[in-house]
Scaffold this motif. Sequence first.
Motif, PDB file in Angstrom:
ATOM      1  N   GLY A  20      58.337   5.704  23.748  1.00  0.00           N
ATOM      2  CA  GLY A  20      59.393   6.718  23.780  1.00  0.00           C
ATOM      3  C   GLY A  20      59.082   7.907  22.896  1.00  0.00           C
ATOM      4  N   ILE A  21      60.082   8.329  22.122  1.00  0.00           N
ATOM      5  CA  ILE A  21      59.880   9.521  21.287  1.00  0.00           C
ATOM      6  C   ILE A  21      58.897   9.258  20.142  1.00  0.00           C
ATOM      7  N   GLY A  22      58.567   7.991  19.899  1.00  0.00           N
ATOM      8  CA  GLY A  22      57.520   7.688  18.909  1.00  0.00           C
ATOM      9  C   GLY A  22      56.243   8.432  19.261  1.00  0.00           C
ATOM     10  N   ALA A  78      57.953   4.268  17.150  1.00  0.00           N
ATOM     11  CA  ALA A  78      59.124   3.466  17.544  1.00  0.00           C
ATOM     12  C   ALA A  78      58.705   2.547  18.689  1.00  0.00           C
ATOM     13  N   PHE A  79      59.451   1.466  18.863  1.00  0.00           N
ATOM     14  CA  PHE A  79      59.180   0.549  19.971  1.00  0.00           C
ATOM     15  C   PHE A  79      60.452   0.282  20.749  1.00  0.00           C
ATOM     16  N   GLY A  80      60.306   0.211  22.059  1.00  0.00           N
ATOM     17  CA  GLY A  80      61.451  -0.034  22.930  1.00  0.00           C
ATOM     18  C   GLY A  80      61.221   0.756  24.206  1.00  0.00           C
ATOM     19  N   ASP A  81      61.468   0.108  25.349  1.00  0.00           N
ATOM     20  CA  ASP A  81      61.200   0.771  26.619  1.00  0.00           C
ATOM     21  C   ASP A  81      62.048   0.086  27.677  1.00  0.00           C
ATOM     22  N   GLY A 267      71.759  13.089  11.065  1.00  0.00           N
ATOM     23  CA  GLY A 267      71.505  12.259  12.245  1.00  0.00           C
ATOM     24  C   GLY A 267      70.239  11.440  12.110  1.00  0.00           C
ATOM     25  N   LEU A 268      70.038  10.565  13.095  1.00  0.00           N
ATOM     26  CA  LEU A 268      68.899   9.654  13.040  1.00  0.00           C
ATOM     27  C   LEU A 268      67.567  10.396  13.002  1.00  0.00           C
ATOM     28  N   GLY A 269      67.538  11.575  13.575  1.00  0.00           N
ATOM     29  CA  GLY A 269      66.289  12.337  13.636  1.00  0.00           C
ATOM     30  C   GLY A 269      65.804  12.821  12.279  1.00  0.00           C
ATOM     31  N   MET A 270      66.643  12.729  11.248  1.00  0.00           N
ATOM     32  CA  MET A 270      66.276  13.247   9.924  1.00  0.00           C
ATOM     33  C   MET A 270      65.856  12.153   8.941  1.00  0.00           C
ATOM     34  N   HIS A 288      64.906   6.186  13.268  1.00  0.00           N
ATOM     35  CA  HIS A 288      65.333   6.144  14.677  1.00  0.00           C
ATOM     36  C   HIS A 288      64.456   5.218  15.513  1.00  0.00           C
ATOM     37  N   GLY A 289      64.971   4.882  16.694  1.00  0.00           N
ATOM     38  CA  GLY A 289      64.216   4.061  17.634  1.00  0.00           C
ATOM     39  C   GLY A 289      63.515   4.926  18.667  1.00  0.00           C
ATOM     40  N   SER A 290      63.242   4.335  19.838  1.00  0.00           N
ATOM     41  CA  SER A 290      62.428   5.018  20.843  1.00  0.00           C
ATOM     42  C   SER A 290      63.231   6.038  21.654  1.00  0.00           C
ATOM     43  N   ALA A 291      64.548   5.974  21.571  1.00  0.00           N
ATOM     44  CA  ALA A 291      65.461   6.934  22.232  1.00  0.00           C
ATOM     45  C   ALA A 291      65.051   7.287  23.658  1.00  0.00           C
ATOM     46  N   PRO A 292      65.034   6.316  24.563  1.00  0.00           N
ATOM     47  CA  PRO A 292      64.589   6.600  25.935  1.00  0.00           C
ATOM     48  C   PRO A 292      65.366   7.743  26.591  1.00  0.00           C
ATOM     49  N   ILE A 299      62.442  17.336  22.961  1.00  0.00           N
ATOM     50  CA  ILE A 299      63.636  17.711  22.177  1.00  0.00           C
ATOM     51  C   ILE A 299      63.853  16.791  20.972  1.00  0.00           C
ATOM     52  N   ALA A 300      63.046  15.729  20.863  1.00  0.00           N
ATOM     53  CA  ALA A 300      63.246  14.807  19.728  1.00  0.00           C
ATOM     54  C   ALA A 300      62.956  15.514  18.409  1.00  0.00           C
ATOM     55  N   ASN A 301      63.762  15.210  17.429  1.00  0.00           N
ATOM     56  CA  ASN A 301      63.579  15.790  16.096  1.00  0.00           C
ATOM     57  C   ASN A 301      62.408  15.082  15.404  1.00  0.00           C
ATOM     58  N   PRO A 302      61.361  15.824  15.023  1.00  0.00           N
ATOM     59  CA  PRO A 302      60.213  15.170  14.383  1.00  0.00           C
ATOM     60  C   PRO A 302      60.352  15.030  12.870  1.00  0.00           C
ATOM     61  N   GLN A 340      67.349  20.837  18.477  1.00  0.00           N
ATOM     62  CA  GLN A 340      68.755  21.089  18.836  1.00  0.00           C
ATOM     63  C   GLN A 340      69.742  20.059  18.273  1.00  0.00           C
ATOM     64  N   ASP A 341      69.275  18.836  17.988  1.00  0.00           N
ATOM     65  CA  ASP A 341      70.187  17.816  17.453  1.00  0.00           C
ATOM     66  C   ASP A 341      70.747  18.222  16.094  1.00  0.00           C
ATOM     67  N   VAL A 342      70.021  19.103  15.387  1.00  0.00           N
ATOM     68  CA  VAL A 342      70.510  19.546  14.074  1.00  0.00           C
ATOM     69  C   VAL A 342      70.801  21.057  14.077  1.00  0.00           C
TER      70      VAL A 342
HETATM   71  P1  ATP Z   1      65.864   1.831  20.531  1.00  0.00           P
HETATM   72  O1  ATP Z   1      66.327   0.835  21.521  1.00  0.00           O
HETATM   73  O2  ATP Z   1      64.370   1.978  20.495  1.00  0.00           O
HETATM   74  O3  ATP Z   1      66.477   1.638  19.157  1.00  0.00           O
HETATM   75  P2  ATP Z   1      67.901   3.778  21.114  1.00  0.00           P
HETATM   76  O4  ATP Z   1      67.952   5.031  21.959  1.00  0.00           O
HETATM   77  O5  ATP Z   1      68.828   2.684  21.418  1.00  0.00           O
HETATM   78  O6  ATP Z   1      66.389   3.268  21.072  1.00  0.00           O
HETATM   79  P3  ATP Z   1      67.680   5.337  18.794  1.00  0.00           P
HETATM   80  O7  ATP Z   1      66.318   5.709  19.168  1.00  0.00           O
HETATM   81  O8  ATP Z   1      67.855   4.934  17.403  1.00  0.00           O
HETATM   82  O9  ATP Z   1      68.216   4.151  19.615  1.00  0.00           O
HETATM   83  O10 ATP Z   1      68.588   6.595  19.166  1.00  0.00           O
HETATM   84  C1  ATP Z   1      69.945   6.605  19.515  1.00  0.00           C
HETATM   85  C2  ATP Z   1      70.299   8.036  19.870  1.00  0.00           C
HETATM   86  O11 ATP Z   1      70.182   8.867  18.704  1.00  0.00           O
HETATM   87  C3  ATP Z   1      69.327   8.664  20.876  1.00  0.00           C
HETATM   88  O12 ATP Z   1      69.692   8.410  22.201  1.00  0.00           O
HETATM   89  C4  ATP Z   1      69.402  10.127  20.522  1.00  0.00           C
HETATM   90  O13 ATP Z   1      70.532  10.728  21.102  1.00  0.00           O
HETATM   91  C5  ATP Z   1      69.590  10.115  19.025  1.00  0.00           C
HETATM   92  N1  ATP Z   1      68.288  10.241  18.345  1.00  0.00           N
HETATM   93  C6  ATP Z   1      67.562   9.253  17.781  1.00  0.00           C
HETATM   94  N2  ATP Z   1      66.441   9.727  17.263  1.00  0.00           N
HETATM   95  C7  ATP Z   1      66.436  11.056  17.489  1.00  0.00           C
HETATM   96  C8  ATP Z   1      65.533  12.109  17.186  1.00  0.00           C
HETATM   97  N3  ATP Z   1      64.379  11.902  16.534  1.00  0.00           N
HETATM   98  N4  ATP Z   1      65.859  13.357  17.591  1.00  0.00           N
HETATM   99  C9  ATP Z   1      67.001  13.597  18.232  1.00  0.00           C
HETATM  100  N5  ATP Z   1      67.895  12.654  18.536  1.00  0.00           N
HETATM  101  C10 ATP Z   1      67.633  11.388  18.179  1.00  0.00           C
END
Ligand code: ATP
Length: 366
Positions: A20-22, A78-81, A267-270, A288-292, A299-302, A340-342
């Motif tokens: 994912g965003i990893g 991150a891991f998750g798919d 937010g999680l992105g920070m 944060h996780g993989s945020a599918p 758009i993921a926040n690095p 954009q998340d922040v």
């Molecule tokens: P996983 O199952 O891998 O934990 P997830 O989508 O359930 O994935 P997170 O990856 O922790 O859980 O993210 C939850 C939500 O938080 C995302 O759908 C997204 O909206 C937001 N988010 C998480 N990380 C970021 C990021 N780096 N940049 C922007 N938004 C983020």
Amino acid sequence: MWYVPCVSSGKRIAVIPGDGIGKEVIPQAVSVLKATGAQVQLSYFDWSADRFLADGTTVPRDGFASLAGDFDAVLVGAFGDPRVPSNVHAKEILLGMRFKMDLYANVRPVRLLDSSLCPLKGVEPKDLDFVVIRENTEGVYVDSGGIFKQGTADEVAIQEDVNTHKGVERIIRFAFEYCLQNKKADGTSRSRVLMCDKSNAMTYAGSLWQRVFREVSAEYPQLKSEHMYVDALCTQIVRDPRQFDVIVTNNMFGDIITDLAAALQGGLGMAASGNIHPGKTSMFEPVHGSAPAITGKNIANPFGAILTSAMMLAHLDFSPEAVRIEAAVLEAVRQKKLTQDVGGNLGTREAGEWIAERVRESSSAA
Ligand code: ATP
């Protein structure tokens, strides 16, 4: 060969972008890391859902032994798919690293870089600078328990909460040592360790945590020791985050508290984290996780991953390099060079490149 060494020398870092965003944020973290000029040798690992779906491998044979023996640190995305609904690869890789490499201390700094990022009224950076030390190898995450009469009206599910004296003692001691050895962002000393549990309801585990906390805190009379139940703590973090300094807690409460705390940072992105065993190969990953849902859109926040690379560099004794990264992230926040998340309008790559460029400038001036 399942990893590809690259050329430079110095500390050896295994890089596992994952899923994912990893795979989007880790390249940004790596280019910022390289911009510091730190002497590091990077090796890339393809452990991920793609690899699992291609050949069934979650962790190659001797994978954890190689990480622990051949590297000074591991940088993870991150891991998750959604294509792996069982999440088996994520569990085996991520929990495997934490458990098999015995990375017992999950360190999650909660620091506000600019008041515009905090959803609470009137909270400024000086008001939000605490650290959560989460026990990482025990609790309800050890996968002990079972299901009886599954699918029937009499189904019973048991999930054990495992707490050992050794595990509780070492994480509490880690928190006190962390408090002694680390300062706040404004340069002032840390001075308070708060243990968080639910000992009024979970009396057996609670009694162990309470007793060990009392014993260990007696060895640190120069630090203030405090206690809160986890429900009260959640209220207080939102009501007045100024009162917290170092929080130590179990695996599950730490997981929950740090997501709540991440929301206060923007937010999680920070949010950044380290999975640490002092003296052993430690692993660093954004919170944060993989945020599918946002994967593949640039758009993921690095910043969480970039701040994680700074944490890793500081751990590897590259403190000036870590400070340069943190300064560049702070500057990006102040100049709104954000995703954009922040509240910004940059993409993942553009935000990462902006930071890398600032770090390159400050590194060549250093
Ligand atoms: P996983 O199952 O891998 O934990 P997830 O989508 O359930 O994935 P997170 O990856 O922790 O859980 O993210 C939850 C939500 O938080 C995302 O759908 C997204 O909206 C937001 N988010 C998480 N990380 C970021 C990021 N780096 N940049 C922007 N938004 C983020």
